[in-house]
Write an enzyme that holds these catalytic residues in place. Sequence first.
Site, mmCIF file in Angstrom:
data_model
loop_
_atom_site.group_PDB
_atom_site.id
_atom_site.type_symbol
_atom_site.label_atom_id
_atom_site.label_comp_id
_atom_site.label_asym_id
_atom_site.label_seq_id
_atom_site.Cartn_x
_atom_site.Cartn_y
_atom_site.Cartn_z
ATOM 1 C CG ASN A 44 14.688 -28.057 -18.984
ATOM 2 O OD1 ASN A 44 14.806 -27.696 -18.061
ATOM 3 N ND2 ASN A 44 15.333 -29.146 -19.359
ATOM 4 C CD GLN A 45 8.740 -28.201 -14.976
ATOM 5 O OE1 GLN A 45 9.053 -28.984 -14.325
ATOM 6 N NE2 GLN A 45 7.160 -28.076 -15.079
#
Length: 167
Positions: A46-47
Site C-alpha cells: 500500500n502506497q
Amino acid sequence: MPTSSDSSQLTGLAPVIAPDTRILILGSFPGAASLAAQQYYAHPRNQFWKLVGALTGEDLYSLPYEERLPRLLVHRFGLWDVLAGCEREGSLDSSIRKPAANDFDRLHRLCPELDTVGFNGQTSGKVAPQFEQHGYRTVVLPSSSPAHMAMTFEQKLDVWRGLIDKD
C-alpha cells in the site's frame, strides 16, 4: 472455506486525530492486513505512507508504525475510515456488505481546525458531498491500495498534492 453466510461484523480502527488536525484522510474500511495488525495501511505494497510522507517531507514509510502516527499528527494530518464496521471477506471494497458508517457529527467539536477532508479512493469518496455540505473542502484521491495500480506513484502523488495545495 467460509461462505458469505459465515461472515461476521468486522470493526474498524479508532480515529487518529487531534484538536489541531487540519487535513483528515478517510479510507473506506481497513483491509485484512490492517485489521490483523491493527494498523492503518499495513499492507506492505500500500502506497499510503509513501504518499503522505512525500506531502509532509518526512519518510514516514521507513518509521515503525508506532512512530508514524505521532509524526502524522505533528503535520496536522488525521486518519479514519468512512465505515465503522461491515461484513467482508478479503480486502476489496466491492466485497463490503452491511456497512455501518462512522459518526462524523462530532468532527467539528473534536477537530475545530479541520478544513480539508481527503478520500482515499472512490468508495470513500462517495460521501464527499456530505462533508462539503458541512463546509469542508474535499479531495477525492486515487486509492493508495495495491489493488489500484492503474496510475503510477507519481501520478497519484500529483493528485494527492491537492490536499495541501489549495486553489
